[in-house]
Scaffold this motif. Structure first.
Motif, PDB file in Angstrom:
ATOM      1  N   ILE A 317       0.877  -1.163   0.000  1.00 55.52           N
ATOM      2  CA  ILE A 317       0.000   0.000   0.000  1.00 55.52           C
ATOM      3  C   ILE A 317       0.916   1.215   0.000  1.00 55.52           C
ATOM      4  CG2 ILE A 317      -1.822   1.228   1.226  1.00 55.52           C
ATOM      5  CD1 ILE A 317      -2.470  -1.484   2.610  1.00 55.52           C
ATOM      6  N   GLN A 318       0.849   2.022  -1.064  1.00 56.46           N
ATOM      7  CA  GLN A 318       1.757   3.156  -1.252  1.00 56.46           C
ATOM      8  C   GLN A 318       1.011   4.476  -1.058  1.00 56.46           C
ATOM      9  OE1 GLN A 318       5.030   2.931  -2.053  1.00 56.46           O
ATOM     10  NE2 GLN A 318       5.347   0.924  -2.966  1.00 56.46           N
ATOM     11  N   PHE A 319       1.768   5.505  -0.662  1.00 53.81           N
ATOM     12  CA  PHE A 319       1.178   6.799  -0.329  1.00 53.81           C
ATOM     13  C   PHE A 319       1.834   7.915  -1.141  1.00 53.81           C
ATOM     14  CE2 PHE A 319       1.460   3.956   3.325  1.00 53.81           C
ATOM     15  CZ  PHE A 319       0.127   3.807   3.667  1.00 53.81           C
ATOM     16  N   SER A 320       1.030   8.745  -1.778  1.00 60.31           N
ATOM     17  CA  SER A 320       1.585   9.841  -2.573  1.00 60.31           C
ATOM     18  C   SER A 320       2.125  10.941  -1.676  1.00 60.31           C
ATOM     19  CB  SER A 320       0.503  10.440  -3.482  1.00 60.31           C
ATOM     20  OG  SER A 320       0.970  11.636  -4.075  1.00 60.31           O
ATOM     21  N   PRO A 321       3.350  11.408  -1.943  1.00 54.34           N
ATOM     22  CA  PRO A 321       3.922  12.486  -1.129  1.00 54.34           C
ATOM     23  C   PRO A 321       3.243  13.832  -1.354  1.00 54.34           C
ATOM     24  CG  PRO A 321       5.378  11.977  -2.953  1.00 54.34           C
ATOM     25  CD  PRO A 321       4.294  10.947  -2.980  1.00 54.34           C
ATOM     26  N   TRP A 325      -1.622  11.789   2.833  1.00 54.08           N
ATOM     27  CA  TRP A 325      -1.248  10.435   3.216  1.00 54.08           C
ATOM     28  C   TRP A 325       0.254  10.197   3.146  1.00 54.08           C
ATOM     29  CZ3 TRP A 325      -4.972   7.083   4.999  1.00 54.08           C
ATOM     30  CH2 TRP A 325      -6.291   7.503   4.824  1.00 54.08           C
ATOM     31  N   GLY A 326       0.971  10.995   2.372  1.00 53.49           N
ATOM     32  CA  GLY A 326       2.392  10.717   2.174  1.00 53.49           C
ATOM     33  C   GLY A 326       3.310  11.888   2.447  1.00 53.49           C
ATOM     34  N   GLU A 327       2.821  12.887   3.149  1.00 56.30           N
ATOM     35  CA  GLU A 327       3.648  14.056   3.454  1.00 56.30           C
ATOM     36  C   GLU A 327       4.662  13.727   4.538  1.00 56.30           C
ATOM     37  OE1 GLU A 327       0.447  17.662   2.682  1.00 56.30           O
ATOM     38  OE2 GLU A 327       0.499  16.667   4.643  1.00 56.30           O
ATOM     39  N   GLU A 461      -7.343   0.839 -12.357  1.00 54.72           N
ATOM     40  CA  GLU A 461      -6.605   1.472 -13.456  1.00 54.72           C
ATOM     41  C   GLU A 461      -5.854   0.390 -14.212  1.00 54.72           C
ATOM     42  OE1 GLU A 461      -6.871   4.609 -14.041  1.00 54.72           O
ATOM     43  OE2 GLU A 461      -7.360   5.609 -12.156  1.00 54.72           O
ATOM     44  N   ASP A 462      -5.634   0.610 -15.512  1.00 55.05           N
ATOM     45  CA  ASP A 462      -4.751  -0.326 -16.199  1.00 55.05           C
ATOM     46  C   ASP A 462      -3.330  -0.088 -15.712  1.00 55.05           C
ATOM     47  OD1 ASP A 462      -3.013   1.100 -18.456  1.00 55.05           O
ATOM     48  OD2 ASP A 462      -4.989   2.054 -18.455  1.00 55.05           O
ATOM     49  N   PHE A 463      -2.537  -1.170 -15.693  1.00 57.75           N
ATOM     50  CA  PHE A 463      -1.229  -1.126 -15.046  1.00 57.75           C
ATOM     51  C   PHE A 463      -0.306  -0.085 -15.674  1.00 57.75           C
ATOM     52  CE2 PHE A 463       3.188  -2.576 -14.588  1.00 57.75           C
ATOM     53  CZ  PHE A 463       3.284  -2.605 -13.201  1.00 57.75           C
ATOM     54  N   THR A 464      -0.325   0.017 -17.007  1.00 54.82           N
ATOM     55  CA  THR A 464       0.567   0.970 -17.675  1.00 54.82           C
ATOM     56  C   THR A 464       0.251   2.398 -17.259  1.00 54.82           C
ATOM     57  OG1 THR A 464       0.829  -0.503 -19.578  1.00 54.82           O
ATOM     58  CG2 THR A 464       1.358   1.825 -19.908  1.00 54.82           C
ATOM     59  N   THR A 465      -1.027   2.743 -17.203  1.00 51.14           N
ATOM     60  CA  THR A 465      -1.414   4.096 -16.776  1.00 51.14           C
ATOM     61  C   THR A 465      -0.980   4.344 -15.345  1.00 51.14           C
ATOM     62  OG1 THR A 465      -3.308   4.117 -18.272  1.00 51.14           O
ATOM     63  CG2 THR A 465      -3.357   5.673 -16.441  1.00 51.14           C
ATOM     64  N   LEU A 466      -1.193   3.351 -14.484  1.00 49.74           N
ATOM     65  CA  LEU A 466      -0.828   3.507 -13.081  1.00 49.74           C
ATOM     66  C   LEU A 466       0.670   3.686 -12.923  1.00 49.74           C
ATOM     67  CD1 LEU A 466      -2.042   3.403 -10.170  1.00 49.74           C
ATOM     68  CD2 LEU A 466      -1.483   0.965 -10.162  1.00 49.74           C
ATOM     69  N   GLN A 467       1.461   2.840 -13.605  1.00 45.18           N
ATOM     70  CA  GLN A 467       2.909   2.856 -13.415  1.00 45.18           C
ATOM     71  C   GLN A 467       3.590   4.030 -14.106  1.00 45.18           C
ATOM     72  OE1 GLN A 467       6.047  -0.555 -13.377  1.00 45.18           O
ATOM     73  NE2 GLN A 467       5.708  -0.072 -15.534  1.00 45.18           N
ATOM     74  N   THR A 468       3.120   4.394 -15.303  1.00 46.27           N
ATOM     75  CA  THR A 468       3.864   5.375 -16.096  1.00 46.27           C
ATOM     76  C   THR A 468       3.297   6.785 -16.038  1.00 46.27           C
ATOM     77  OG1 THR A 468       2.605   4.953 -18.123  1.00 46.27           O
ATOM     78  CG2 THR A 468       4.513   3.535 -17.690  1.00 46.27           C
ATOM     79  N   GLN A 469       2.101   6.938 -15.511  1.00 46.48           N
ATOM     80  CA  GLN A 469       1.491   8.267 -15.479  1.00 46.48           C
ATOM     81  C   GLN A 469       1.064   8.675 -14.070  1.00 46.48           C
ATOM     82  OE1 GLN A 469      -1.512   8.769 -18.612  1.00 46.48           O
ATOM     83  NE2 GLN A 469      -0.489   7.222 -19.845  1.00 46.48           N
ATOM     84  N   HIS A 474       2.435  11.582  -9.218  1.00 49.49           N
ATOM     85  CA  HIS A 474       1.826  11.685  -7.879  1.00 49.49           C
ATOM     86  C   HIS A 474       0.349  12.049  -7.965  1.00 49.49           C
ATOM     87  CE1 HIS A 474       6.166  12.758  -6.449  1.00 49.49           C
ATOM     88  NE2 HIS A 474       6.016  11.478  -6.700  1.00 49.49           N
ATOM     89  N   ASP A 475      -0.302  11.579  -9.025  1.00 46.99           N
ATOM     90  CA  ASP A 475      -1.712  11.883  -9.244  1.00 46.99           C
ATOM     91  C   ASP A 475      -2.578  10.794  -8.606  1.00 46.99           C
ATOM     92  OD1 ASP A 475      -4.051  13.009 -10.121  1.00 46.99           O
ATOM     93  OD2 ASP A 475      -3.831  12.347 -12.215  1.00 46.99           O
ATOM     94  N   PHE A 476      -2.401  10.610  -7.323  1.00 51.24           N
ATOM     95  CA  PHE A 476      -3.168   9.628  -6.571  1.00 51.24           C
ATOM     96  C   PHE A 476      -2.997   9.942  -5.086  1.00 51.24           C
ATOM     97  CE2 PHE A 476       1.090   8.052  -6.311  1.00 51.24           C
ATOM     98  CZ  PHE A 476       1.164   7.295  -5.147  1.00 51.24           C
ATOM     99  N   GLU A 477      -3.791   9.304  -4.247  1.00 47.96           N
ATOM    100  CA  GLU A 477      -3.635   9.431  -2.802  1.00 47.96           C
ATOM    101  C   GLU A 477      -2.974   8.184  -2.231  1.00 47.96           C
ATOM    102  OE1 GLU A 477      -7.193  11.878  -0.947  1.00 47.96           O
ATOM    103  OE2 GLU A 477      -7.968  10.323  -2.312  1.00 47.96           O
TER     104      GLU A 477
END
Length: 615
Positions: A317-321, A325-327, A461-469, A474-477
């Motif tokens: 489970i990853q957190f966007s800085p 959640w990721g500050e 999300e499709d994996f490519t969009t999630l990993q490369t975009q 950091h367009d996620f929480e």
């Protein structure tokens, strides 16, 4: 050689960056070819059929290109220096018959009987060409290598930095051995010569861009004899690829051993994981790698066996800085620790079954998988914060609630709300949907957030969009993402899970914060908070000249990960291979370390162990 940078001369060039700009779309064709040969009298007519995971309509054979659609399926076309059995933590010679390292150099003695598929002998000069292009590309082996040359026709020699022996033995050699030699002496000649003549960062960037854009179609690849492995390319269509035994390859590295079956056929069964699950149920394929739901496994015939390979990476489970959640704040750190305390990995794992995944044990959140914890931290890990697997069970809800209050939230009935504004705590959790078998486990993570009182919504999300975009921008929480790859050395893990210095070499996302605030020095969570430099420690570990330095940096980085909570481990993944045994004799026991790997048919074809079983 000059530094590898992008066209504006300011930012390092990376595969990840090129993926964002060169992503391709398209549809997958329908099956138009034959699936092996039914009712064959002998194995000579039988093809080993594999499902195409990539898009056959867009298949081409420049592996340097980022839109290469069939990277793993066609891997048998090329040879690598050695094969790694992760279960046995041992290397098996392939193109490299032997290797040795002395202070300042690593030497490989190469086989003299490997050929390109046009009949040309493959020599050390070809390996030099390949690794020169790898230097231009930014391959991490060049973190340690300073030069490469061929002192003799079948001797490859690298000059290396004066670093700790474990870094050369486990990291440099590990990266080196796993590189297929796919730089063709003719098809890539232009790039080889341009790399030799390049004198500026702009020239190198242009080579990278052109190399990434090059496409080699099937006809051109066949005519050139593009491969050097045990099978050669003989047919490429929109619906299948056929590779047949190359007579000049020394199967089993002996002169009198042959492949006793027709070859490999890669077939398009559809555009989703469920399509090749159905192909397995119908016995139209003979092997595949990946996770498979219980309902699919129950429908597969008894001749299918699972090779659950060694512990690999792990889902986290990853957190966007750039979200709360990721500050790098006390409140955000407490929030992440609350998630680590409340999360129950047994639910995630039980959806698959323990034969497919394993519980993260110990659940200490160190940025490494469990075997690496034991190898690199030993008893030191006992001083770390244990977020789960306690005497009371995996979930420590009292501690989770305590951390939520430290983060500035309070209970409103069963829900968590902001203690000042009263606003409910809400979050979107993104996860990849490409692999159907994984989705129920991802949805379980969302469910656990909701049960704890956090209003969570799952977004596929499709994996490519999630990993490369989404993740690089950091367009996620919060997201669920594979992290912490299996690696024989801790430096390989931390380059992929922490800091920003590992960019662009890593293809995995990390939170890319160079500095974070944690209790310091390591060993006591009640120590005063101090801002520490992650990048400085990763660089120090990468350049360590003694094993004592290595141990010190590993302990510090593990402690930082543990206290800041860069990710919460959901499970330990096994490498799953499904193999058919009705028409195939695998030549080794199913629990033999040499077979417990990714796509074992690739290695066992080379050794001659995989045989057609026509009895």
């Amino acid at each position: 050689m000059t530094d590898n940078v992008t066209g504006n001369g300011s930012v390092p060039c990376s595969r990840r960056a090129w993926l964002k700009t060169l992503a391709v779309g398209g549809t997958v064709g329908s099956v138009a070819g034959c699936l092996g040969v039914d009712d064959a009298d002998d194995g000579d007519d039988e093809y080993f059929v594999l499902p195409a995971v990539g898009n056959l309509e867009q298949a081409h054979f420049n592996v340097w290109s980022l839109d290469n659609q069939l990277f793993f399926e066609t891997g048998m076309l090329w040879e690598e220096l050695a094969y790694f059995s992760a279960d046995a933590a041992d290397w098996h010679p392939q193109f490299a018959e032997d290797w040795s390292f002395d202070e300042g150099s690593v030497t490989f003695e190469l086989r003299e009987d490997i050929e390109w598929h046009d009949g040309t002998s493959m020599t050390a000069d070809h390996a030099v060409d390949h690794f020169r292009l790898a230097e231009v590309w930014g391959d991490p082996i060049w973190d340690f290598a300073t030069d490469v040359h061929a002192p003799e026709e079948y001797t490859l020699e690298f000059e290396v930095e004066p670093v700790a022996q474990s870094l050369i033995e486990h990291v440099f050699l590990g990266d080196m051995f796993s590189r297929w030699i796919y730089t063709h002496p003719e098809l890539h000649r232009e790039f080889i010569e341009r790399a030799e003549d390049a004198g500026s960062d702009d020239e190198l960037s242009e080579i990278n861009e052109d190399l990434a854009s090059l496409q080699i179609d099937g006809e051109e690849a066949i005519d050139a004899g593009i491969g050097n492995g045990p099978v050669e390319l003989v047919e490429v269509t929109d619906s299948r690829i056929v590779m047949e035994p190359y007579d000049g390859y020394p199967i089993g590295w002996e002169d009198d051993t042959d492949i006793d079956w027709a070859g490999f056929e890669i077939v398009d069964f559809g555009d989703s994981e469920s399509d090749f699950h159905q192909a397995a149920i119908a016995n139209n394929i003979h092997g595949f790698t990946g996770d498979t739901p219980e309902e699919v496994r129950s429908e597969m015939d008894d001749h299918w066996e699972i090779m659950d390979g060694p512990q690999e990476g792990f889902q986290t489970i990853q957190f966007s800085p750039e979200s709360m959640w990721g500050e790098d704040t006390d409140e955000s750190r407490a929030l992440r620790q609350a998630i680590a305390y409340m999360y129950d990995p047994t639910e995630f794992v039980d959806i698959f079954g323990e034969d497919i995944m394993d519980y993260p044990d110990p659940n200490n959140v160190t940025g490494m998988n469990s075997p690496m914890d034991e190898e690199w931290l030993g008893d030191v890990v006992d001083d770390f914060t244990n977020y789960g697997n306690s005497d009371e069970g995996w979930v420590q809800e009292d501690l989770a609630e305590e951390k939520m209050e430290e983060a500035g939230f309070e209970r409103d009935g069963d829900d968590w709300v902001d203690a000042e504004s009263g606003d409910p705590l809400e979050v979107e959790i993104r996860y990849p949907v490409d692999f159907d078998a994984n989705v129920p486990s991802y949805q379980n993570v969302v469910e656990q957030f909701n049960r704890f009182g956090i209003d969570a919504e799952g977004v596929g999300e499709d994996f490519t969009t999630l990993q490369t975009q989404l993740m690089p921008d950091h367009d996620f929480e919060v997201a669920i993402y594979t992290s912490g790859p299996a690696a024989p050395h801790a430096v390989s893990a931390y380059r992929n899970t922490m800091g920003d210095v590992s960019s662009p070499e890593t293809t995995r996302w990390n939170n890319q914060l160079s500095e974070v605030t944690v209790p310091w020095p390591p060993g006591d969570a009640d120590n005063d908070l101090e801002t520490v430099d992650i990048d400085e420690r990763i660089e120090g570990l990468n350049d360590a000249e003694s094993e004592d330095e290595v141990d010190e940096y590993v302990e510090e980085l593990a402690w930082i990960y543990n206290q800041w909570v860069h990710g919460v481990q959901t499970c330990t993944e096994f490498r799953l291979n499904y193999v058919a045994t009705d028409m195939w004799d695998w030549g080794v026991d199913m629990d033999d370390p040499t077979i417990r790997s990714e796509q074992p048919w690739m290695y066992l074809t080379r050794t001659g162990d995989l045989r057609a079983d026509v009895d």
